[in-house]
Scaffold this motif. Structure first.
Motif, PDB file in Angstrom:
ATOM      1  N   LEU A 146       0.450  -1.233  -0.177  1.00  0.00           N
ATOM      2  CA  LEU A 146       0.181  -0.005   0.115  1.00  0.00           C
ATOM      3  C   LEU A 146       0.854   1.602   0.186  1.00  0.00           C
ATOM      4  O   LEU A 146       0.588   2.031  -0.373  1.00  0.00           O
ATOM      5  N   GLY A 147       2.254   1.183   0.274  1.00  0.00           N
ATOM      6  CA  GLY A 147       2.909   1.865   0.641  1.00  0.00           C
ATOM      7  C   GLY A 147       3.377   2.438  -0.739  1.00  0.00           C
ATOM      8  O   GLY A 147       3.346   3.986  -0.897  1.00  0.00           O
ATOM      9  N   TRP A 148       4.373   2.058  -0.780  1.00  0.00           N
ATOM     10  CA  TRP A 148       4.254   1.700  -3.201  1.00  0.00           C
ATOM     11  C   TRP A 148       3.801   2.570  -3.577  1.00  0.00           C
ATOM     12  O   TRP A 148       3.415   3.376  -4.348  1.00  0.00           O
ATOM     13  N   ALA A 149       2.208   1.281  -3.480  1.00  0.00           N
ATOM     14  CA  ALA A 149       1.138   2.322  -4.349  1.00  0.00           C
ATOM     15  C   ALA A 149       0.694   3.262  -4.192  1.00  0.00           C
ATOM     16  O   ALA A 149       0.693   4.948  -5.215  1.00  0.00           O
ATOM     17  N   SER A 150       0.783   4.000  -3.249  1.00  0.00           N
ATOM     18  CA  SER A 150       0.785   5.589  -2.904  1.00  0.00           C
ATOM     19  C   SER A 150       1.499   6.558  -3.389  1.00  0.00           C
ATOM     20  O   SER A 150       1.100   7.232  -4.058  1.00  0.00           O
ATOM     21  N   ALA A 151       2.965   6.303  -2.882  1.00  0.00           N
ATOM     22  CA  ALA A 151       3.447   7.409  -3.381  1.00  0.00           C
ATOM     23  C   ALA A 151       3.659   6.858  -5.350  1.00  0.00           C
ATOM     24  O   ALA A 151       4.334   7.920  -5.793  1.00  0.00           O
ATOM     25  N   TYR A 199       0.604   5.614 -12.654  1.00  0.00           N
ATOM     26  CA  TYR A 199      -0.663   5.531 -12.226  1.00  0.00           C
ATOM     27  C   TYR A 199      -1.245   3.575 -11.919  1.00  0.00           C
ATOM     28  O   TYR A 199      -1.931   3.238 -11.455  1.00  0.00           O
ATOM     29  N   LEU A 200      -0.726   3.188 -13.272  1.00  0.00           N
ATOM     30  CA  LEU A 200      -0.797   1.520 -14.226  1.00  0.00           C
ATOM     31  C   LEU A 200      -0.091   1.214 -12.547  1.00  0.00           C
ATOM     32  O   LEU A 200      -0.595  -0.059 -11.627  1.00  0.00           O
ATOM     33  N   ASN A 201       1.324   1.744 -11.936  1.00  0.00           N
ATOM     34  CA  ASN A 201       1.807   0.404 -10.596  1.00  0.00           C
ATOM     35  C   ASN A 201       1.652   1.007 -10.034  1.00  0.00           C
ATOM     36  O   ASN A 201       1.089  -0.293  -8.564  1.00  0.00           O
ATOM     37  N   SER A 202       0.548   2.510 -10.074  1.00  0.00           N
ATOM     38  CA  SER A 202      -0.117   1.778  -8.401  1.00  0.00           C
ATOM     39  C   SER A 202      -1.413   1.312  -8.242  1.00  0.00           C
ATOM     40  O   SER A 202      -1.279   0.360  -7.451  1.00  0.00           O
ATOM     41  N   MET A 203      -1.655   1.050  -9.370  1.00  0.00           N
ATOM     42  CA  MET A 203      -2.775   0.032  -9.266  1.00  0.00           C
ATOM     43  C   MET A 203      -2.324  -1.271  -9.479  1.00  0.00           C
ATOM     44  O   MET A 203      -3.134  -2.483  -8.534  1.00  0.00           O
TER      45      MET A 203
END
Length: 405
Positions: free
Chosen positions: A148-153, A261-265
């Motif tokens: 979740l931390g990686w995705a948020s950043a 955005y893709l990496n975050s998703m």
């Protein structure tokens, strides 16, 4: 609030902030090297190779030291101090050196990133796994917060990169300050009060002779073969994927933002899968979990080579959200089911991360040359084929284990 629950949330927060720092620094690292520094695929591969080689020297030290420290947090506090220095290092040291003295910058960066991230994540994950076993919570549930931390950043990293790369680096250091505070507040159980899964008859003090005995075990080398032939390819595949993905857009800045955005998703989905991965791995067994993750990885890499549009390439990227949680949970469960649990940090950092790095250190340069000369699609077909073959070999070599339920 009990000490176990408090530690779960503190360690979950530590994962969250560590990955915030890592993502702000590295989620767009290949794009930064390509567009901001102006490196070719081959020179970018050289950077990743230097990072991997430096990790070879740091990881064994971290693994042995963390097993010696047990539940003490000295190593994590040191990593926290180094994390805080990430932003200034990128802006005032690393970037200028890459532009003026490339190989010196690559070497210095390799050492710094190995100390902070390459070996640091292994130390954090193995520490949390030890605490999880001693305090009765699932490692995967805490590790979920890292995703979740990686995705948020990453969700903001692409947009912020277009505004100015330095913003991401300063946010990395800010995240590290919170990480340091959480580790400082942590209250793990004393070593003598922790739960040990090692039979009493085999209890003896951890020493180098016990650690070196791993090198004589067939099971250890079977595990290393899986790591070197499967998991290291995934890291090599991911190194310059962002460059390939963003190049498929006519507008480079749009490509950068869309990749963010893709990496975050992907990582948000990964966090959800991380929550359920322990159920699946307990059901099918650790070995089958490793094999399943290997086949999903092969499908993802080969599919990326066959994809001819953004939608299909995005779907292949999102498969990582299924593959990684299964592999990570299965790796720790395979280690604890197969080896002496006192060596869990050494086995994870050396057997898993070190073995992956030693292969990636040589393969990264060749992969960069392949990307320049053969193109990304053909290179991915080759890399995916290697993963498929080694997964089949590992199915034969890895030790069978009984599912937990």
């Amino acid at each position: 609030m009990s000490k176990s629950i408090k530690n779960y949330w503190l360690l979950s927060g530590a994962f969250f902030t560590f990955f915030l720092c890592w993502s702000f620094s590295f989620s767009l690292f290949p794009i930064w090297l390509n567009q901001y520094i102006g490196l070719s695929g081959e020179l970018t591969g050289t950077i990743f190779s230097c990072n991997a080689i430096a990790g070879l020297f740091v990881m064994p030290c971290y693994g042995y030291l963390q097993d010696k420290l047990g539940l003490r947090k000295h190593l994590l506090l040191f990593i926290g101090v180094m994390l805080i220095a990430v932003g200034p290092f990128f802006i005032f040291v690393y970037s200028p050196l890459l532009l003026s003295h490339f190989y010196l910058g690559a070497l210095l960066g390799g050492v710094f990133f190995a100390v902070v991230f390459g070996a640091g994540i292994g130390a954090l994950e193995s520490y949390v796994e030890k605490v999880a076993r001693s305090q009765y919570f699932e490692f995967g549930r805490a590790r979920m917060w890292g995703s979740l931390g990686w995705a948020s950043a990453t969700f903001f990293a692409g947009y912020l990169f277009n505004k100015g790369p330095d913003i991401n680096f300063w946010l990395a250091s800010l995240s590290a300050c919170v990480f340091m505070l959480l580790i400082f507040l942590l209250e793990p159980l004393n070593e003598e009060n922790s739960i040990s899964t090692v039979p009493c008859s085999s209890q003896r003090k951890l020493d180098l002779k016990l650690v070196s005995g791993l090198l004589l075990m067939r099971k250890f080398w079977a595990f290393v073969i899986f790591v070197m032939g499967v998991t290291c390819i995934y890291s090599v595949y991911d190194q310059q994927f962002a460059v390939y993905y963003s190049s498929m857009f006519s507008d480079q800045q749009k490509g950068n933002a869309m990749y963010g955005y893709l990496n975050s998703m992907q990582v948000f989905l990964e966090a959800g899968c991380m929550f359920f991965a322990p159920f699946l791995v307990n059901k099918i067994g650790a070995k089958n979990g490793l094999i399943l993750s290997g086949f999903i990885m092969a499908l993802r890499i080969i599919g990326s080579g066959l994809a001819d549009d953004i939608v299909m390439l995005s779907i292949m990227k999102l498969l990582h959200a299924v593959e990684l949680p299964i592999m990570l949970v299965a790796v720790f469960k395979y280690i604890t089911n197969t080896f002496d649990t006192r060596l869990s940090a050494t086995l994870y950092i050396v057997g898993f991360q070190f073995s992956s790095q030693i292969t990636a250190s040589g393969l990264s340069i060749y992969a960069g040359i392949m990307y320049d000369k053969l193109g990304f699609s053909t290179s991915y077909l080759i890399l995916g084929g290697i993963v498929f073959i080694f997964t089949l070999i590992s199915f034969i070599l890895l030790s069978s284990d009984k599912p937990s339920i």
